[in-house]
Design a protein around this motif. Structure first.
Motif, PDB file in Angstrom:
ATOM      1  N   ALA A  20       0.828  -1.210   0.000  1.00 16.81           N
ATOM      2  CA  ALA A  20       0.000   0.000   0.000  1.00 16.81           C
ATOM      3  C   ALA A  20       0.861   1.259   0.000  1.00 16.81           C
ATOM      4  CB  ALA A  20      -0.926  -0.008   1.214  1.00 16.81           C
ATOM      5  N   LEU A  21       1.985   1.201   0.688  1.00 22.06           N
ATOM      6  CA  LEU A  21       2.902   2.343   0.710  1.00 22.06           C
ATOM      7  C   LEU A  21       3.443   2.633  -0.686  1.00 22.06           C
ATOM      8  CD1 LEU A  21       4.863   1.515   3.978  1.00 22.06           C
ATOM      9  CD2 LEU A  21       3.597   3.631   3.574  1.00 22.06           C
ATOM     10  N   ARG A  22       3.734   1.587  -1.414  1.00 24.17           N
ATOM     11  CA  ARG A  22       4.344   1.761  -2.734  1.00 24.17           C
ATOM     12  C   ARG A  22       3.310   2.078  -3.814  1.00 24.17           C
ATOM     13  NH1 ARG A  22       9.509   0.113  -1.686  1.00 24.17           N
ATOM     14  NH2 ARG A  22       9.738  -1.254   0.124  1.00 24.17           N
ATOM     15  N   SER A  23       2.079   1.599  -3.619  1.00 28.73           N
ATOM     16  CA  SER A  23       1.053   1.822  -4.649  1.00 28.73           C
ATOM     17  C   SER A  23       0.256   3.102  -4.417  1.00 28.73           C
ATOM     18  CB  SER A  23       0.084   0.635  -4.673  1.00 28.73           C
ATOM     19  OG  SER A  23      -0.687   0.598  -3.481  1.00 28.73           O
ATOM     20  N   ARG A  24       0.337   3.643  -3.191  1.00 32.39           N
ATOM     21  CA  ARG A  24      -0.444   4.836  -2.815  1.00 32.39           C
ATOM     22  C   ARG A  24      -1.944   4.596  -3.027  1.00 32.39           C
ATOM     23  NH1 ARG A  24       3.300   9.185  -2.973  1.00 32.39           N
ATOM     24  NH2 ARG A  24       5.382   8.270  -2.890  1.00 32.39           N
ATOM     25  N   ASP A  25      -2.403   3.388  -2.736  1.00 30.52           N
ATOM     26  CA  ASP A  25      -3.803   3.013  -2.947  1.00 30.52           C
ATOM     27  C   ASP A  25      -4.675   3.644  -1.856  1.00 30.52           C
ATOM     28  OD1 ASP A  25      -6.278   1.787  -3.127  1.00 30.52           O
ATOM     29  OD2 ASP A  25      -5.464  -0.179  -3.627  1.00 30.52           O
ATOM     30  N   ARG A  90      21.122   4.462  -2.737  1.00 30.21           N
ATOM     31  CA  ARG A  90      20.295   3.635  -1.849  1.00 30.21           C
ATOM     32  C   ARG A  90      19.833   4.429  -0.633  1.00 30.21           C
ATOM     33  NH1 ARG A  90      24.119  -0.448  -3.365  1.00 30.21           N
ATOM     34  NH2 ARG A  90      25.423   0.045  -1.558  1.00 30.21           N
ATOM     35  N   VAL A  91      20.733   5.240  -0.103  1.00 37.42           N
ATOM     36  CA  VAL A  91      20.393   6.055   1.068  1.00 37.42           C
ATOM     37  C   VAL A  91      19.260   7.019   0.743  1.00 37.42           C
ATOM     38  CG1 VAL A  91      21.226   7.919   2.559  1.00 37.42           C
ATOM     39  CG2 VAL A  91      22.623   5.881   2.223  1.00 37.42           C
ATOM     40  N   GLN A  92      19.330   7.644  -0.421  1.00 37.48           N
ATOM     41  CA  GLN A  92      18.291   8.597  -0.801  1.00 37.48           C
ATOM     42  C   GLN A  92      16.941   7.905  -0.966  1.00 37.48           C
ATOM     43  OE1 GLN A  92      18.659  12.029  -0.886  1.00 37.48           O
ATOM     44  NE2 GLN A  92      16.432  11.798  -0.901  1.00 37.48           N
ATOM     45  N   LYS A  93      16.959   6.711  -1.538  1.00 35.72           N
ATOM     46  CA  LYS A  93      15.708   5.959  -1.687  1.00 35.72           C
ATOM     47  C   LYS A  93      15.120   5.620  -0.317  1.00 35.72           C
ATOM     48  CE  LYS A  93      16.606   3.807  -6.198  1.00 35.72           C
ATOM     49  NZ  LYS A  93      16.853   2.527  -6.922  1.00 35.72           N
ATOM     50  N   THR A  94      16.004   5.248   0.602  1.00 34.62           N
ATOM     51  CA  THR A  94      15.544   4.920   1.950  1.00 34.62           C
ATOM     52  C   THR A  94      14.973   6.148   2.645  1.00 34.62           C
ATOM     53  OG1 THR A  94      17.186   3.159   2.155  1.00 34.62           O
ATOM     54  CG2 THR A  94      16.230   3.994   4.197  1.00 34.62           C
ATOM     55  N   ILE A  95      15.636   7.284   2.470  1.00 34.57           N
ATOM     56  CA  ILE A  95      15.147   8.533   3.071  1.00 34.57           C
ATOM     57  C   ILE A  95      13.752   8.858   2.553  1.00 34.57           C
ATOM     58  CG2 ILE A  95      15.486  11.039   3.096  1.00 34.57           C
ATOM     59  CD1 ILE A  95      18.509  10.504   3.201  1.00 34.57           C
ATOM     60  N   ASN A  96      13.569   8.704   1.248  1.00 33.07           N
ATOM     61  CA  ASN A  96      12.260   8.992   0.655  1.00 33.07           C
ATOM     62  C   ASN A  96      11.195   8.031   1.178  1.00 33.07           C
ATOM     63  OD1 ASN A  96      13.508  10.990  -0.833  1.00 33.07           O
ATOM     64  ND2 ASN A  96      13.706   9.757  -2.684  1.00 33.07           N
ATOM     65  N   PHE A  97      11.571   6.751   1.278  1.00 33.09           N
ATOM     66  CA  PHE A  97      10.614   5.752   1.754  1.00 33.09           C
ATOM     67  C   PHE A  97      10.275   5.991   3.229  1.00 33.09           C
ATOM     68  CE2 PHE A  97       9.716   1.373   3.404  1.00 33.09           C
ATOM     69  CZ  PHE A  97       8.500   1.216   2.756  1.00 33.09           C
ATOM     70  N   GLU A  98      11.290   6.309   4.023  1.00 28.43           N
ATOM     71  CA  GLU A  98      11.044   6.564   5.442  1.00 28.43           C
ATOM     72  C   GLU A  98      10.120   7.770   5.626  1.00 28.43           C
ATOM     73  OE1 GLU A  98      13.457   7.223   9.664  1.00 28.43           O
ATOM     74  OE2 GLU A  98      14.533   7.367   7.757  1.00 28.43           O
ATOM     75  N   ALA A  99      10.320   8.798   4.821  1.00 26.92           N
ATOM     76  CA  ALA A  99       9.451   9.977   4.909  1.00 26.92           C
ATOM     77  C   ALA A  99       8.005   9.599   4.595  1.00 26.92           C
ATOM     78  CB  ALA A  99       9.938  11.057   3.943  1.00 26.92           C
ATOM     79  N   LEU A 100       7.832   8.712   3.615  1.00 25.36           N
ATOM     80  CA  LEU A 100       6.491   8.253   3.252  1.00 25.36           C
ATOM     81  C   LEU A 100       5.860   7.461   4.400  1.00 25.36           C
ATOM     82  CD1 LEU A 100       4.296   7.879   1.060  1.00 25.36           C
ATOM     83  CD2 LEU A 100       5.541   5.828   0.319  1.00 25.36           C
ATOM     84  N   VAL A 101       6.650   6.577   5.007  1.00 22.18           N
ATOM     85  CA  VAL A 101       6.147   5.778   6.133  1.00 22.18           C
ATOM     86  C   VAL A 101       5.756   6.684   7.296  1.00 22.18           C
ATOM     87  CG1 VAL A 101       6.705   3.987   7.827  1.00 22.18           C
ATOM     88  CG2 VAL A 101       7.534   3.773   5.480  1.00 22.18           C
ATOM     89  N   ARG A 102       6.616   7.639   7.603  1.00 18.82           N
ATOM     90  CA  ARG A 102       6.340   8.532   8.730  1.00 18.82           C
ATOM     91  C   ARG A 102       5.102   9.394   8.477  1.00 18.82           C
ATOM     92  NH1 ARG A 102       9.680   8.156  12.697  1.00 18.82           N
ATOM     93  NH2 ARG A 102      11.810   7.396  12.400  1.00 18.82           N
ATOM     94  N   GLU A 103       4.897   9.790   7.246  1.00 20.16           N
ATOM     95  CA  GLU A 103       3.714  10.587   6.935  1.00 20.16           C
ATOM     96  C   GLU A 103       2.441   9.774   7.174  1.00 20.16           C
ATOM     97  OE1 GLU A 103       1.091  13.539   5.792  1.00 20.16           O
ATOM     98  OE2 GLU A 103       3.169  13.604   6.486  1.00 20.16           O
ATOM     99  N   HIS A 104       2.433   8.527   6.720  1.00 23.89           N
ATOM    100  CA  HIS A 104       1.262   7.673   6.960  1.00 23.89           C
ATOM    101  C   HIS A 104       1.110   7.367   8.449  1.00 23.89           C
ATOM    102  CE1 HIS A 104      -0.335   6.831   2.985  1.00 23.89           C
ATOM    103  NE2 HIS A 104       0.897   6.740   2.528  1.00 23.89           N
ATOM    104  N   HIS A 105       2.233   7.157   9.120  1.00 26.77           N
ATOM    105  CA  HIS A 105       2.161   6.878  10.559  1.00 26.77           C
ATOM    106  C   HIS A 105       1.631   8.090  11.317  1.00 26.77           C
ATOM    107  CE1 HIS A 105       4.065   5.890  14.627  1.00 26.77           C
ATOM    108  NE2 HIS A 105       3.096   5.028  14.430  1.00 26.77           N
TER     109      HIS A 105
END
Length: 285
Positions: A20-25, A90-105
């Motif tokens: 769901a995080l990756r699809s933005r469903d 890889r670090v930048q991708k992780t930063i972007n993903f973490e920001a997405l997770v934190r926003e949903h959290h």
């Protein structure tokens, strides 16, 4: 429509939330935020953040090894630069993903906290700390003045030493209110030293200082020592910035010590220096 897993199947929930995080469903997130699902969703999002933190630590160790290899000539500079560039990506991708997770959290966590009763627990804990701190301060005042404590005093102090509460940290047992107050006071004193030094630097010889003038130096000094996870968890509670909250509480700590006094409201709030020698002593302690 329901979620394709049970309320106790966190492994399946982990996979679903990741997708769901990756699809933005939007429909998936509507289901994940339902009252029947939100506690599990919160649990899974926190697990994802924990894994990100572990991966970050592993990457840091890996980068250190790569630097050592380059320094010792085990790999060429070309290999080192290539690995560094790949790692940066890889670090930048992780930063972007973490920001997405934190926003949903951040959106999910308040509802989960309400269902678990976390807000009520925190409020009660703050009340216990305030009462325990007042009793401890009373004991210190009586003993430091060389007074003979009354039977009521001693009974109150004994109660403080015996009364226990659930630990504030997950996985720990119970602790006495006295121990809790000591830990809390110690943490406040650590930040109090930082703020005392800032107040002295900003105020100079002036009798007072605008609160707004303290914010920049405070953020610069305190933000690096607060963990990313800790700040993210606080923001997820919907209570704003942890750094700002620490400033508010530390100002109160200095005020209770009789070192400063707050006056005014909003942007016009000022901090009056009541005990410059006391601030200097705290800053140097």
């Amino acid at each position: 429509m329901t979620l394709p897993y049970g309320p106790d199947d966190d492994q399946a929930a982990y996979q679903y939330v990741n997708a769901a995080l990756r699809s933005r469903d939007a429909e998936a997130w509507r289901l994940l935020a339902l009252e029947t699902n939100v506690e599990q969703t919160d649990r899974v999002l926190r697990a994802i953040l924990d894994r990100i933190a572990v991966a970050r630590a592993h990457r840091s160790a890996s980068r250190a090894k790569t630097r050592a290899k380059a320094r010792d000539g085990e790999i060429s500079q070309e290999e080192y630069q290539r690995e560094t560039a790949e790692e940066a990506e890889r670090v930048q991708k992780t930063i972007n993903f973490e920001a997405l997770v934190r926003e949903h959290h951040r959106l999910i966590a308040p509802a989960a906290r309400r269902l678990r009763g976390d807000d009520v627990r925190d409020e009660l804990l703050n009340l216990v700390l305030a009462l325990g701190g007042a009793v401890a301060a009373h004991r210190e005042a009586v003993l430091s003045d060389g007074l003979k404590p009354t039977a009521a005093d001693e009974a109150l102090w004994d109660r403080l030493a015996a009364l226990d509460v659930p630990s504030t940290k997950e996985g720990e047992g119970r602790s006495t209110v006295e121990e809790l107050v000591k830990r809390h006071t110690s943490g406040q004193d650590d930040l109090g030293r930082v703020l005392a030094e800032i107040v002295l630097d900003v105020a100079g010889d002036a009798p007072s200082v605008p609160r707004a003038a303290l914010v920049g130096p405070w953020k610069k000094a305190v933000s690096p020592i607060l963990g990313t996870e800790e700040k993210g968890e606080f923001a997820a509670k919907g209570k704003g910035s942890l750094v700002t909250e620490k400033l508010r509480k530390t100002l109160g700590h200095l005020e209770r010590k009789g070192l400063v006094k707050r006056g005014g409201t909003g942007q016009d709030q000022r901090l009056e220096v009541l005990d410059r020698a006391g601030l200097e002593e705290l800053a140097d302690s």
